[in-house]
Write an enzyme that holds these catalytic residues in place. Structure first.
Site, PDB file in Angstrom:
ATOM      1  N   PHE A   1       0.829  -1.216   0.000  1.00  0.00           N
ATOM      2  CA  PHE A   1       0.000   0.000   0.000  1.00  0.00           C
ATOM      3  C   PHE A   1       0.862   1.264   0.000  1.00  0.00           C
ATOM      4  O   PHE A   1       0.514   2.258   0.650  1.00  0.00           O
ATOM      5  CB  PHE A   1      -0.964   0.035   1.196  1.00  0.00           C
ATOM      6  CG  PHE A   1      -1.800  -1.199   1.366  1.00  0.00           C
ATOM      7  CD1 PHE A   1      -2.277  -1.892   0.274  1.00  0.00           C
ATOM      8  CD2 PHE A   1      -2.131  -1.657   2.636  1.00  0.00           C
ATOM      9  CE1 PHE A   1      -3.059  -3.034   0.437  1.00  0.00           C
ATOM     10  CE2 PHE A   1      -2.912  -2.779   2.814  1.00  0.00           C
ATOM     11  CZ  PHE A   1      -3.378  -3.484   1.710  1.00  0.00           C
ATOM     12  N   ILE A   2       1.975   1.258  -0.733  1.00  0.00           N
ATOM     13  CA  ILE A   2       2.901   2.380  -0.700  1.00  0.00           C
ATOM     14  C   ILE A   2       2.564   3.382  -1.799  1.00  0.00           C
ATOM     15  O   ILE A   2       2.701   3.086  -2.992  1.00  0.00           O
ATOM     16  CB  ILE A   2       4.358   1.904  -0.828  1.00  0.00           C
ATOM     17  CG1 ILE A   2       4.654   0.831   0.226  1.00  0.00           C
ATOM     18  CG2 ILE A   2       5.310   3.092  -0.703  1.00  0.00           C
ATOM     19  CD1 ILE A   2       4.340   1.232   1.662  1.00  0.00           C
TER      20      ILE A   2
ATOM     21  N   GLN B   1       1.043  15.614  12.094  1.00  0.00           N
ATOM     22  CA  GLN B   1       0.935  16.450  10.889  1.00  0.00           C
ATOM     23  C   GLN B   1       0.316  15.650   9.752  1.00  0.00           C
ATOM     24  O   GLN B   1      -0.562  16.152   9.037  1.00  0.00           O
ATOM     25  CB  GLN B   1       2.308  16.979  10.478  1.00  0.00           C
ATOM     26  CG  GLN B   1       2.270  17.818   9.201  1.00  0.00           C
ATOM     27  CD  GLN B   1       3.506  18.674   9.003  1.00  0.00           C
ATOM     28  OE1 GLN B   1       3.974  19.303   9.946  1.00  0.00           O
ATOM     29  NE2 GLN B   1       4.038  18.700   7.792  1.00  0.00           N
ATOM     30  N   GLU B   2       0.757  14.406   9.568  1.00  0.00           N
ATOM     31  CA  GLU B   2       0.202  13.575   8.500  1.00  0.00           C
ATOM     32  C   GLU B   2      -1.305  13.385   8.691  1.00  0.00           C
ATOM     33  O   GLU B   2      -2.081  13.460   7.725  1.00  0.00           O
ATOM     34  CB  GLU B   2       0.895  12.214   8.477  1.00  0.00           C
ATOM     35  CG  GLU B   2       0.316  11.271   7.437  1.00  0.00           C
ATOM     36  CD  GLU B   2       1.006   9.918   7.395  1.00  0.00           C
ATOM     37  OE1 GLU B   2       0.444   8.999   6.770  1.00  0.00           O
ATOM     38  OE2 GLU B   2       2.097   9.776   7.984  1.00  0.00           O
TER      39      GLU B   2
END
Length: 388
Positions: free
Chosen positions: A165-166, A252-253
């Site tokens: 899932f990159i 932050q993400e």
């Protein structure tokens, strides 16, 4: 900054004329250089490398990277503007925010001086496209359960394992890889290593994964078979700091995911208002029905609350006061709301809303993963519950 269905008073961080100019420039780039090509990108399953170069030439890459490393010298306000405009123009699948606002900050914050000078200029021009590889087939949101290892061998590390899932997986030529440098230490044995894919052997990209939505995004499996990288690629050059680095940057993400949700919500409401005011039915328009007006009133109210909260979280982040629990609220609540509002908007489109040629149908599919990546929303609730 942009004409949307929401008339929210500007928060303090938005009150800047230069930001207005930047927003207009970003919007024009997405509209002229990206929007006409989104259908072909969705079919191809990837955004071409030359688009990254164009974004670099426009100063959109590395917007918050210091000027001394080739960046624009901005801050998170500029990244928030890019997120808003990308969603507003419907450029889903272009991994610019991952590259800019998630990965570059790891290098800026934790990289050695040599690593910053080696990687950041290319990140800002588009010569380097980045990915971060955390998730593994057997360890989704459980980062401590990762199995990929990096064993020290002289001046190198030898890496073995796989990731899945990159995002940017087919395109990236610099991958920040989360590994166990000491599997016996649990979280304290996690490190982050930069893998320059053009310079190593034993690295393989798996298939470009077929997904429910986000069709223009190249999302991939990655395989590492005795991949040898220099020890100088260890982020910060100190082993065992990876988990702390991840925990410091994940708020932050997660807030970014919330901001992406707000942007798509605004576009969904805009598209729906345009549709119902023009679609004729029973001697009038769909908008003439009280049910339509009430549903859109509910959507606008909830969206306004989300935007005010999102701006509040951005202000906290700019002051370095955004904690994990509040960021988790931004991620989980806004992404849940995003799916709810888009579902309501699709319903108001009737059968046409289920046709993939309509933006609302694409948004419906694209939005669903927001509740999963960056940590599943159930995990966000666990993090919030710990503060009770």
């Amino acid at each position: 900054m942009q004409q949307t269905p929401l008339n929210v008073p500007k928060s303090a961080w938005r009150q800047d004329d230069e930001l207005e100019i930047f927003s207009d420039a970003v919007g024009q780039f997405f509209e002229k250089e990206c929007a006409p090509h989104v259908p072909e990108w969705r079919k191809a399953g990837v955004v071409p490398k030359e688009v990254w170069k164009k974004a670099g030439e426009m100063g959109l890459l590395g917007a918050s990277v210091p000027e001394e490393y080739g960046g624009a010298g901005g801050d998170f306000r500029h990244e928030a503007i890019i997120i808003e405009q990308q969603q507003w123009k419907g450029i889903d699948g272009f991994g610019i925010t991952l590259h800019n606002a998630i990965i570059a900050p790891y290098i800026t914050a934790y990289g050695t001086e040599e690593q910053k000078r080696r990687w950041l200029p290319g990140i800002c021009t588009g010569d380097i496209v980045t990915a971060i590889a955390m998730t593994e087939p057997g360890a989704g949101s459980d980062l401590q359960g990762m199995k990929t290892t990096a064993k020290r061998d002289g001046d190198d590390y030898i890496i073995n394992g796989s990731k899945t899932f990159i995002s940017n997986g087919q395109t990236a030529n610099l991958i920040l890889l989360c590994v166990k440098t000491d599997p016996s230490l649990g979280a304290k044995g996690i490190s982050i290593i930069g893998v320059e894919t053009d310079k190593v052997e034993g690295f393989r990209r798996g298939r470009n994964l077929e997904k429910v939505g986000q069709h223009a995004a190249d999302t991939s499996e990655l395989f590492f078979d005795d991949v040898r990288v220099p020890a100088s690629n260890l982020l910060g050059e100190v082993e065992g700091k990876g988990f702390i680095q991840l925990m410091q940057k994940l708020p932050q993400e997660r807030h970014i995911i919330g901001l992406q949700g707000i942007g798509m919500i605004e576009r969904a409401i805009h598209e729906t208002v345009e549709y119902v005011k023009n679609r004729k039915a029973f001697g009038g328009t769909i908008f003439d029905f009280q049910n339509t007006q009430f549903k859109l009133a509910e959507c606008k109210t909830e969206a306004t609350v989300a935007k005010v909260f999102g701006d509040h979280c951005t202000e906290l982040l700019l002051k370095e006061e955004l904690d994990a629990a509040t960021a988790s609220m931004s991620k989980y609540w806004i992404s849940d709301l995003q799916c709810k509002i888009i579902d309501e908007c699709l319903q108001l489109h009737g059968g046409f809303g289920y046709m993939d040629e309509y933006p609302i149908a694409q948004m419906y599919a694209d939005a669903r993963v927001q509740r999963i990546y960056g940590g599943a929303n159930e995990v966000m609730k666990m993090l919030i519950a710990r503060t009770l």
